[in-house]
Design a protein around this motif. Structure first.
Motif, PDB file in Angstrom:
ATOM      1  N   GLY A 101       0.827  -1.201   0.000  1.00 33.80           N
ATOM      2  CA  GLY A 101       0.000   0.000   0.000  1.00 33.80           C
ATOM      3  C   GLY A 101       0.858   1.246   0.000  1.00 33.80           C
ATOM      4  O   GLY A 101       1.994   1.255   0.501  1.00 33.80           O
ATOM      5  N   SER A 102       0.324   2.308  -0.505  1.00 31.34           N
ATOM      6  CA  SER A 102       1.097   3.531  -0.719  1.00 31.34           C
ATOM      7  C   SER A 102       1.559   4.188   0.571  1.00 31.34           C
ATOM      8  O   SER A 102       2.534   4.949   0.576  1.00 31.34           O
ATOM      9  CB  SER A 102       0.268   4.531  -1.530  1.00 31.34           C
ATOM     10  OG  SER A 102      -0.952   4.836  -0.845  1.00 31.34           O
ATOM     11  N   LYS A 103       0.867   3.947   1.674  1.00 31.79           N
ATOM     12  CA  LYS A 103       1.205   4.616   2.926  1.00 31.79           C
ATOM     13  C   LYS A 103       2.229   3.842   3.772  1.00 31.79           C
ATOM     14  O   LYS A 103       2.698   4.352   4.793  1.00 31.79           O
ATOM     15  CB  LYS A 103      -0.056   4.846   3.753  1.00 31.79           C
ATOM     16  CG  LYS A 103      -1.053   5.803   3.100  1.00 31.79           C
ATOM     17  CD  LYS A 103      -2.252   6.035   4.001  1.00 31.79           C
ATOM     18  CE  LYS A 103      -3.237   7.009   3.357  1.00 31.79           C
ATOM     19  NZ  LYS A 103      -4.424   7.244   4.217  1.00 31.79           N
ATOM     20  N   ALA A 104       2.565   2.634   3.361  1.00 35.48           N
ATOM     21  CA  ALA A 104       3.471   1.807   4.163  1.00 35.48           C
ATOM     22  C   ALA A 104       4.895   2.347   4.108  1.00 35.48           C
ATOM     23  O   ALA A 104       5.382   2.741   3.041  1.00 35.48           O
ATOM     24  CB  ALA A 104       3.445   0.371   3.659  1.00 35.48           C
ATOM     25  N   ASN A 105       5.545   2.384   5.258  1.00 39.29           N
ATOM     26  CA  ASN A 105       6.956   2.786   5.298  1.00 39.29           C
ATOM     27  C   ASN A 105       7.858   1.663   5.798  1.00 39.29           C
ATOM     28  O   ASN A 105       9.051   1.856   6.024  1.00 39.29           O
ATOM     29  CB  ASN A 105       7.155   4.037   6.151  1.00 39.29           C
ATOM     30  CG  ASN A 105       6.585   3.870   7.549  1.00 39.29           C
ATOM     31  OD1 ASN A 105       6.385   2.755   8.017  1.00 39.29           O
ATOM     32  ND2 ASN A 105       6.326   4.985   8.205  1.00 39.29           N
ATOM     33  N   THR A 110      16.636  -0.480   8.514  1.00 38.84           N
ATOM     34  CA  THR A 110      15.341  -0.427   7.827  1.00 38.84           C
ATOM     35  C   THR A 110      14.903   1.007   7.543  1.00 38.84           C
ATOM     36  O   THR A 110      13.940   1.220   6.794  1.00 38.84           O
ATOM     37  CB  THR A 110      14.262  -1.110   8.686  1.00 38.84           C
ATOM     38  OG1 THR A 110      14.293  -0.545  10.005  1.00 38.84           O
ATOM     39  CG2 THR A 110      14.522  -2.599   8.777  1.00 38.84           C
ATOM     40  N   ASP A 111      15.585   1.989   8.142  1.00 39.38           N
ATOM     41  CA  ASP A 111      15.200   3.385   7.964  1.00 39.38           C
ATOM     42  C   ASP A 111      15.706   3.925   6.630  1.00 39.38           C
ATOM     43  O   ASP A 111      16.712   3.442   6.087  1.00 39.38           O
ATOM     44  CB  ASP A 111      15.775   4.250   9.095  1.00 39.38           C
ATOM     45  CG  ASP A 111      15.179   3.908  10.447  1.00 39.38           C
ATOM     46  OD1 ASP A 111      14.002   3.514  10.487  1.00 39.38           O
ATOM     47  OD2 ASP A 111      15.904   4.030  11.453  1.00 39.38           O
ATOM     48  N   PRO A 112      15.062   4.982   6.095  1.00 41.48           N
ATOM     49  CA  PRO A 112      15.587   5.644   4.899  1.00 41.48           C
ATOM     50  C   PRO A 112      16.958   6.245   5.183  1.00 41.48           C
ATOM     51  O   PRO A 112      17.302   6.561   6.327  1.00 41.48           O
ATOM     52  CB  PRO A 112      14.554   6.744   4.613  1.00 41.48           C
ATOM     53  CG  PRO A 112      13.328   6.347   5.367  1.00 41.48           C
ATOM     54  CD  PRO A 112      13.796   5.588   6.570  1.00 41.48           C
ATOM     55  N   LEU A 113      17.744   6.387   4.144  1.00 44.34           N
ATOM     56  CA  LEU A 113      19.046   7.032   4.302  1.00 44.34           C
ATOM     57  C   LEU A 113      18.881   8.454   4.818  1.00 44.34           C
ATOM     58  O   LEU A 113      17.943   9.160   4.440  1.00 44.34           O
ATOM     59  CB  LEU A 113      19.787   7.066   2.965  1.00 44.34           C
ATOM     60  CG  LEU A 113      20.403   5.753   2.479  1.00 44.34           C
ATOM     61  CD1 LEU A 113      21.001   5.950   1.095  1.00 44.34           C
ATOM     62  CD2 LEU A 113      21.464   5.262   3.445  1.00 44.34           C
ATOM     63  N   LEU A 114      19.803   8.872   5.677  1.00 41.47           N
ATOM     64  CA  LEU A 114      19.775  10.222   6.210  1.00 41.47           C
ATOM     65  C   LEU A 114      19.831  11.231   5.067  1.00 41.47           C
ATOM     66  O   LEU A 114      20.712  11.177   4.209  1.00 41.47           O
ATOM     67  CB  LEU A 114      20.968  10.428   7.148  1.00 41.47           C
ATOM     68  CG  LEU A 114      21.084  11.789   7.828  1.00 41.47           C
ATOM     69  CD1 LEU A 114      19.921  12.005   8.790  1.00 41.47           C
ATOM     70  CD2 LEU A 114      22.419  11.905   8.569  1.00 41.47           C
ATOM     71  N   GLY A 115      18.849  12.123   5.047  1.00 37.96           N
ATOM     72  CA  GLY A 115      18.822  13.159   4.029  1.00 37.96           C
ATOM     73  C   GLY A 115      18.184  12.767   2.717  1.00 37.96           C
ATOM     74  O   GLY A 115      18.080  13.589   1.809  1.00 37.96           O
ATOM     75  N   SER A 116      17.729  11.487   2.599  1.00 36.66           N
ATOM     76  CA  SER A 116      17.085  11.073   1.355  1.00 36.66           C
ATOM     77  C   SER A 116      15.664  11.629   1.302  1.00 36.66           C
ATOM     78  O   SER A 116      15.123  12.120   2.296  1.00 36.66           O
ATOM     79  CB  SER A 116      17.049   9.550   1.255  1.00 36.66           C
ATOM     80  OG  SER A 116      16.101   9.011   2.165  1.00 36.66           O
ATOM     81  N   SER A 117      15.028  11.508   0.143  1.00 38.03           N
ATOM     82  CA  SER A 117      13.660  12.020  -0.011  1.00 38.03           C
ATOM     83  C   SER A 117      12.680  11.287   0.879  1.00 38.03           C
ATOM     84  O   SER A 117      11.630  11.822   1.232  1.00 38.03           O
ATOM     85  CB  SER A 117      13.227  11.896  -1.471  1.00 38.03           C
ATOM     86  OG  SER A 117      13.262  10.541  -1.890  1.00 38.03           O
ATOM     87  N   ALA A 118      13.035  10.054   1.261  1.00 36.38           N
ATOM     88  CA  ALA A 118      12.145   9.263   2.112  1.00 36.38           C
ATOM     89  C   ALA A 118      12.369   9.513   3.599  1.00 36.38           C
ATOM     90  O   ALA A 118      11.605   9.041   4.439  1.00 36.38           O
ATOM     91  CB  ALA A 118      12.329   7.773   1.815  1.00 36.38           C
ATOM     92  N   ASP A 119      13.415  10.269   3.941  1.00 38.38           N
ATOM     93  CA  ASP A 119      13.752  10.517   5.345  1.00 38.38           C
ATOM     94  C   ASP A 119      12.791  11.546   5.939  1.00 38.38           C
ATOM     95  O   ASP A 119      12.725  12.693   5.479  1.00 38.38           O
ATOM     96  CB  ASP A 119      15.189  11.024   5.440  1.00 38.38           C
ATOM     97  CG  ASP A 119      15.644  11.246   6.883  1.00 38.38           C
ATOM     98  OD1 ASP A 119      14.981  10.726   7.793  1.00 38.38           O
ATOM     99  OD2 ASP A 119      16.648  11.941   7.084  1.00 38.38           O
ATOM    100  N   THR A 120      12.046  11.141   6.961  1.00 38.10           N
ATOM    101  CA  THR A 120      11.071  12.040   7.585  1.00 38.10           C
ATOM    102  C   THR A 120      11.674  12.860   8.710  1.00 38.10           C
ATOM    103  O   THR A 120      11.022  13.755   9.253  1.00 38.10           O
ATOM    104  CB  THR A 120       9.892  11.232   8.152  1.00 38.10           C
ATOM    105  OG1 THR A 120      10.377  10.347   9.174  1.00 38.10           O
ATOM    106  CG2 THR A 120       9.217  10.422   7.057  1.00 38.10           C
TER     107      THR A 120
END
Length: 605
Positions: free
Chosen positions: A141-145, A526-536
């Motif tokens: 699903g689109s909301k899954a992280n 499992t986290d997005p890379l620091l500073g990537s577009s996916a990093d919240t």
């Protein structure tokens, strides 16, 4: 649970944990000081721990007394340490299903006295070869992280059975049918459930039932297999005839039965019905991999040895490379200074884990991670008096290429096996294939969904792995086979055991019984890379430092003043499970230790 907590407090309580052997202390320091003893703790003297176990012909240390006895029976029947380790691991899959089973993965380090070499085995499985990250994201699903811990999407090919046969083909002496026979018998006839495993079974059932309220997944097979009358209680006799039948087929048909025969077809058909993309070819193509063991020097001739990624073993080596830049023995073992340095070294190492650790077939690990120079540069980032609010991954040279069980076995010839095996979180992903008697792992939860991350999900890829066996060398020779199960606790635990032995002169049992710390938090693989577009930007960089009641209230207050977020954790659950065997290089006599936070036993003959 109350009994366990009381036992834990009685056994691990040390004011600033006591030393069984005299060491030099700074002026004014007093071993066993009673000032500010933590909740449930008590003052203790030099002999607060149980004695280690000694024997000459063979030894086994596992998380269940019956598994230890099975290993010894195999050794007495002429089996090698590898035969005995396989037999014990099979038994633990039945008797300790909360930690492991043949639906999970396996890693091992084997010392072969004939060649005087350590051999590493990576028995971890891969994702479906025919499913891309984009296809997986559509299923999520689109909301899954993240990938959920339950259901089919976190399943990877179970590597344990192939690893058994890889080890056996190289080092086994007895037929595999003989190694599996004791577990098959116990699965049919039953075995009593011990106290700690009963507690974990109850927690597992409650956890799965809670997840069923928010996530749809097939759980009735698991309920019939493990929880037909609710969670088994301590003393209940548990049977698993389905698992007995599966092991019978493996004993007769070998490795191929599990990966290409009836068992494989049942697994694949079941997974497809749940929405998985696995095919029979994914299972047929699976193979374990023999890998080089990495070692780094600590001090006084001791080296810590671990397996490379996709496991987190090198995190322990990074911690050692950082901590050898400070003489911890100048302070008490339970002092704020020592706990501070261990915690900051962990935080630094795990930032690199989150940035670099992945399947090396997809991204090479920077070799500079384990250099002395890099360890020294990372040590320079630690303040001696304050916890840094945040660390980042370092810049090593790019040169060159939850729940778990740990056991160790040694035989009369000097072969030693350090083996760890797991289904990952809880008992696994909640899925038990029809009539097979075991749960599939949820290791795929440890992929990142950030496409730019080295640990990003990809077809036919192995996820980041937490399980790590270990060895300690002394003066260049393999000396101690050991491990400490428990997710991110494992590298931290390995390093604390090494420090207890080397810097504080503890014996093998004391080193495991001493009060531990466990830092949780910071960036994860499992986290997005620091500073990537996916990093919240929602990562908590400071995290939480959990300590056992044996750490004094004085130390806890001092750590809080240094900026650490400290919690005194009295259950023992986060702090792992330790087993160890040491071999005297002159006499050949074995010394063994076991984890008092588990149901386990060490024994020899």
């Amino acid at each position: 649970m109350r009994l366990f907590t009381e036992l834990l407090a009685a056994c691990i309580a040390v004011a600033a944990p006591a030393h069984a052997q005299e060491v030099e202390h700074p002026a004014g320091a007093r071993p066993g000081a009673t000032d500010g003893i933590g909740p449930g703790a008590r003052p203790v003297g030099a002999f607060w721990s149980r004695s280690p176990v000694v024997s000459q012909n063979g030894m086994a240390a596992t998380a269940h007394p019956l598994a230890t006895q099975i290993a010894l029976d195999i050794l007495k029947a002429g089996g090698s340490a590898v035969d005995a380790a396989i037999a014990a691991n099979a038994a633990l899959g039945l008797m300790e299903p909360t930690g492991n089973g043949i639906g999970g993965d396996l890693f091992a380090i084997i010392y072969d006295p004939r060649t005087n070499q350590l051999y590493g085995l990576n028995g971890s499985g891969r994702s479906p070869a025919g499913q891309t990250l984009a296809q997986l994201r559509r299923k999520l699903g689109s909301k899954a992280n993240s990938i959920p811990s339950v259901g089919p999407l976190s399943v990877t090919v179970p590597g344990t059975v192939d690893a058994w046969f890889a080890m056996h083909g190289r080092f086994g002496k007895l037929p595999m049918a003989q190694n599996l026979a004791p577990t098959i018998r116990y699965a049919r006839e039953g075995h009593p459930v011990p106290q700690i495993i009963a507690m974990y079974l109850d927690r597992s059932l409650k956890s799965y039932e809670a997840r069923l309220k928010t996530v749809e997944f097939e759980f009735e097979n698991a309920r019939r297999t493990y929880f037909a009358n609710g969670a088994p209680k301590a003393g209940d006799v548990f049977r698993n005839p389905d698992l007995a039948n599966t092991l019978d087929r493996i004993a007769a048909g070998g490795r191929d039965e599990y990966y290409a025969g009836e068992t494989a077809r049942v697994m694949v058909d079941y997974l497809k019905r749940q929405g998985s993309s696995f095919t029979l070819k994914d299972f047929q193509d699976h193979r374990s991999e023999w890998v080089d063991v990495g070692c780094v020097t600590y001090r006084h001739g001791y080296e810590l040895c671990e397996l490379p990624p996709n496991s987190q073993g090198f995190a322990a080596l990074q911690m050692v490379n950082i901590l050898k830049n400070v003489d911890l023995a100048q302070w008490e073992r339970g002092s704020p200074e020592v706990l501070h340095y261990i915690t900051e070294a962990k935080r630094l190492a795990f930032e690199d884990v989150a940035r670099f650790y992945t399947d090396p077939n997809f991204n090479a690990l920077p070799a500079g991670l384990l250099s002395d120079a890099y360890g020294k540069s990372r040590f320079a980032e630690i303040s001696p008096t304050l916890a840094r609010p945040a660390f980042r991954a370092g810049e090593p040279k790019l040169e060159g290429p939850g729940d778990t069980t740990y056991l160790t076995v040694a035989d009369k010839d000097g072969m030693m096996v350090s083996l760890i095996q797991s289904n990952y979180r809880g008992m696994g992903g909640g899925l038990v294939p029809d009539g097979l008697g075991f749960m599939l792992q949820d290791r795929g939860e440890l992929f990142s969904l950030d496409p730019d991350h080295p640990n990003a999900y990809a077809p036919g890829k192995r996820p980041f792995q937490t399980i790590i066996p270990a060895f300690i060398k002394k003066d260049g020779k393999p000396y101690i086979s050991f491990g400490l199960m428990g997710g991110g606790m494992q590298p931290q635990g390995h390093v604390q055991i090494l420090i207890n032995l080397v810097d504080y002169g503890m014996n093998l049992q004391e080193a495991g019984d001493a009060a531990r710390l466990m830092h949780d938090g910071g960036r994860q693989p499992t986290d997005p890379l620091l500073g990537s577009s996916a990093d919240t930007g929602e990562i908590d960089p400071l995290g939480t430092l959990e300590v056992e009641p044996g750490i004094s209230a004085t130390t806890v207050r001092a750590l809080r003043r240094m900026g650490h977020r400290v919690v005194v954790e009295e259950t023992g659950i986060p702090f792992g499970g330790y087993q160890a065997i040491a071999r005297d290089p002159v006499t050949g006599v074995y010394t063994g230790a076991t984890e008092m936070r588990k149901d386990g036993q060490v024994s020899g003959y």
